[in-house]
Write a protein that holds these residues in place. Structure first.
Motif, PDB file in Angstrom:
ATOM      1  N   VAL A  13       0.994  -1.262   0.081  1.00 13.13           N
ATOM      2  CA  VAL A  13      -0.135  -0.045   0.211  1.00 13.13           C
ATOM      3  C   VAL A  13       0.877   1.495  -0.058  1.00 13.13           C
ATOM      4  CG1 VAL A  13      -1.771   1.343   1.378  1.00 13.13           C
ATOM      5  CG2 VAL A  13      -1.903  -1.094   1.191  1.00 13.13           C
ATOM      6  N   ASP A  14       1.931   1.298   0.802  1.00 14.22           N
ATOM      7  CA  ASP A  14       2.906   2.431   0.828  1.00 14.22           C
ATOM      8  C   ASP A  14       3.972   2.311   1.771  1.00 14.22           C
ATOM      9  OD1 ASP A  14       3.442   5.199   0.720  1.00 14.22           O
ATOM     10  OD2 ASP A  14       2.100   5.980   2.183  1.00 14.22           O
ATOM     11  N   ILE A  15       5.080   2.925   1.436  1.00 11.45           N
ATOM     12  CA  ILE A  15       6.083   2.868   2.375  1.00 11.45           C
ATOM     13  C   ILE A  15       6.869   4.323   2.644  1.00 11.45           C
ATOM     14  CG2 ILE A  15       8.843   2.329   2.081  1.00 11.45           C
ATOM     15  CD1 ILE A  15       8.215   0.351   0.257  1.00 11.45           C
ATOM     16  N   GLU A  16       6.986   4.336   3.643  1.00 17.59           N
ATOM     17  CA  GLU A  16       7.578   5.514   4.328  1.00 17.59           C
ATOM     18  C   GLU A  16       9.017   5.294   5.083  1.00 17.59           C
ATOM     19  OE1 GLU A  16       3.428   7.606   6.317  1.00 17.59           O
ATOM     20  OE2 GLU A  16       5.155   6.698   7.694  1.00 17.59           O
ATOM     21  N   PHE A  17       9.863   6.213   4.982  1.00 18.95           N
ATOM     22  CA  PHE A  17      11.154   6.478   5.590  1.00 18.95           C
ATOM     23  C   PHE A  17      11.271   7.807   6.189  1.00 18.95           C
ATOM     24  CE2 PHE A  17      15.677   6.799   5.599  1.00 18.95           C
ATOM     25  CZ  PHE A  17      16.102   5.827   6.654  1.00 18.95           C
ATOM     26  N   VAL A  18      11.215   7.537   7.634  1.00 20.35           N
ATOM     27  CA  VAL A  18      10.970   8.823   8.267  1.00 20.35           C
ATOM     28  C   VAL A  18      11.956   8.866   9.474  1.00 20.35           C
ATOM     29  CG1 VAL A  18       8.671   9.245   7.464  1.00 20.35           C
ATOM     30  CG2 VAL A  18       9.007   8.091   9.865  1.00 20.35           C
ATOM     31  N   LYS A  19      12.334  10.214   9.524  1.00 19.71           N
ATOM     32  CA  LYS A  19      13.113  10.261  11.114  1.00 19.71           C
ATOM     33  C   LYS A  19      12.016  11.092  12.114  1.00 19.71           C
ATOM     34  CE  LYS A  19      17.489  12.001  12.994  1.00 19.71           C
ATOM     35  NZ  LYS A  19      18.658  12.860  12.758  1.00 19.71           N
ATOM     36  N   GLU A  20      12.178  10.267  13.272  1.00 17.87           N
ATOM     37  CA  GLU A  20      11.281  10.664  14.476  1.00 17.87           C
ATOM     38  C   GLU A  20      12.392  10.825  15.521  1.00 17.87           C
ATOM     39  OE1 GLU A  20       7.996   8.111  14.510  1.00 17.87           O
ATOM     40  OE2 GLU A  20       7.341   8.929  12.594  1.00 17.87           O
ATOM     41  N   GLY A  21      12.690  12.123  15.851  1.00 14.40           N
ATOM     42  CA  GLY A  21      13.682  12.162  17.011  1.00 14.40           C
ATOM     43  C   GLY A  21      15.134  11.745  16.674  1.00 14.40           C
ATOM     44  N   PRO A  22      15.512  10.882  17.314  1.00  9.30           N
ATOM     45  CA  PRO A  22      17.017  10.497  16.924  1.00  9.30           C
ATOM     46  C   PRO A  22      16.804   9.276  16.093  1.00  9.30           C
ATOM     47  CG  PRO A  22      16.416   9.551  19.090  1.00  9.30           C
ATOM     48  CD  PRO A  22      15.314  10.587  18.778  1.00  9.30           C
ATOM     49  N   ASN A  23      15.564   8.614  15.917  1.00  8.73           N
ATOM     50  CA  ASN A  23      15.584   7.306  15.141  1.00  8.73           C
ATOM     51  C   ASN A  23      15.028   7.440  13.709  1.00  8.73           C
ATOM     52  OD1 ASN A  23      16.622   5.852  17.371  1.00  8.73           O
ATOM     53  ND2 ASN A  23      14.467   6.241  18.432  1.00  8.73           N
ATOM     54  N   TYR A  24      15.439   6.542  13.063  1.00  8.36           N
ATOM     55  CA  TYR A  24      14.871   6.350  11.513  1.00  8.36           C
ATOM     56  C   TYR A  24      13.900   5.300  11.513  1.00  8.36           C
ATOM     57  CZ  TYR A  24      18.321   9.616   9.537  1.00  8.36           C
ATOM     58  OH  TYR A  24      19.003  10.669   9.078  1.00  8.36           O
ATOM     59  N   TYR A  25      12.612   5.247  10.673  1.00 11.47           N
ATOM     60  CA  TYR A  25      11.799   4.302  10.600  1.00 11.47           C
ATOM     61  C   TYR A  25      11.705   4.084   9.245  1.00 11.47           C
ATOM     62  CZ  TYR A  25      10.910   5.083  15.580  1.00 11.47           C
ATOM     63  OH  TYR A  25      11.049   5.061  17.020  1.00 11.47           O
ATOM     64  N   LEU A  26      11.556   2.786   8.867  1.00  5.96           N
ATOM     65  CA  LEU A  26      11.052   2.242   7.748  1.00  5.96           C
ATOM     66  C   LEU A  26       9.725   1.351   7.932  1.00  5.96           C
ATOM     67  CD1 LEU A  26      11.628   1.740   4.585  1.00  5.96           C
ATOM     68  CD2 LEU A  26      12.430  -0.272   5.015  1.00  5.96           C
ATOM     69  N   ARG A  27       8.485   2.189   7.204  1.00  6.55           N
ATOM     70  CA  ARG A  27       7.249   1.649   7.616  1.00  6.55           C
ATOM     71  C   ARG A  27       6.810   1.141   6.308  1.00  6.55           C
ATOM     72  NH1 ARG A  27       6.547   6.663  11.007  1.00  6.55           N
ATOM     73  NH2 ARG A  27       6.937   5.696  13.074  1.00  6.55           N
ATOM     74  N   ILE A  28       6.229  -0.042   6.148  1.00  2.00           N
ATOM     75  CA  ILE A  28       5.754  -0.837   5.105  1.00  2.00           C
ATOM     76  C   ILE A  28       4.466  -1.149   5.436  1.00  2.00           C
ATOM     77  CG2 ILE A  28       5.853  -2.707   3.648  1.00  2.00           C
ATOM     78  CD1 ILE A  28       8.877  -2.702   4.300  1.00  2.00           C
ATOM     79  N   PHE A  29       3.238  -0.379   4.659  1.00  2.64           N
ATOM     80  CA  PHE A  29       1.943  -0.688   4.710  1.00  2.64           C
ATOM     81  C   PHE A  29       1.535  -1.611   3.909  1.00  2.64           C
ATOM     82  CE2 PHE A  29       3.029   3.446   6.301  1.00  2.64           C
ATOM     83  CZ  PHE A  29       2.525   3.553   7.649  1.00  2.64           C
ATOM     84  N   VAL A  30       0.918  -2.684   4.199  1.00  2.27           N
ATOM     85  CA  VAL A  30       0.396  -3.899   3.337  1.00  2.27           C
ATOM     86  C   VAL A  30      -0.787  -4.055   3.749  1.00  2.27           C
ATOM     87  CG1 VAL A  30       2.833  -4.958   3.162  1.00  2.27           C
ATOM     88  CG2 VAL A  30       1.052  -5.637   5.033  1.00  2.27           C
TER      89      VAL A  30
END
Length: 153
Positions: free
Chosen positions: A26-43
């Motif tokens: 459905v979607d992919i996000e690569f974001v930085k939140e605070g000091p951390n990076y997140y790879l979010r994969i929506f299926v």
């Protein structure tokens, strides 16, 4: 690599694995939140996604992402359902949810409003067409910030 390139690379890596399991990316996000990076994969899949599906997909994707290593900084992988208020981005999303109620936020006011909750009639490259209390509204797509499924109580 910039964020767009990372998302394109991850998309090309994960799509074949998801399709083997009859899952839809459905979607992919690569974001930085605070000091951390997140790879979010929506299926998603027919009938919806369960926690077990997310675990299965995570276990399948982790070794591939570790091997190909498309992302330089350390990150956390999150696999998730798009949720009840899923964002509509792709043409097939708009086709699939025609006739459903959507929550639309605009960059600038249209008909003196920046927010609409209305029935989705259609979407082209130029126009988003909604129905609100028997009135048809054609909003220029260049003014549309986000369209998501509306949650009505």
């Amino acid at each position: 690599m910039n964020k767009k390139q990372i998302i394109e690379e991850v998309t090309s890596l994960v799509t074949p694995i998801l399709e083997q399991g009859d899952y839809e990316l459905v979607d992919i996000e690569f974001v930085k939140e605070g000091p951390n990076y997140y790879l979010r994969i929506f299926v998603d899949k027919e009938g919806g996604i369960t926690v077990d599906d997310c675990v299965t997909i995570t276990r399948a994707l982790n070794p591939l992402l570790d091997e190909k290593d498309p992302i330089e900084p350390a990150y956390m992988l999150e696999v998730s359902s798009p949720g009840l208020d899923r964002i509509l981005k792709r043409e097939k999303d708009f086709e699939r949810f025609k006739g459903e109620m959507v929550d639309v936020k605009l960059y600038e006011a249209f008909n003196k409003k920046k927010h609409f909750i209305a029935k989705l009639l259609s979407k082209t490259d130029e126009l988003l067409t909604l129905e609100d209390e028997d009135e048809v509204i054609n909003i220029p797509m260049k003014n549309v910030a986000i369209v998501r499924l509306a949650i009505l109580f």
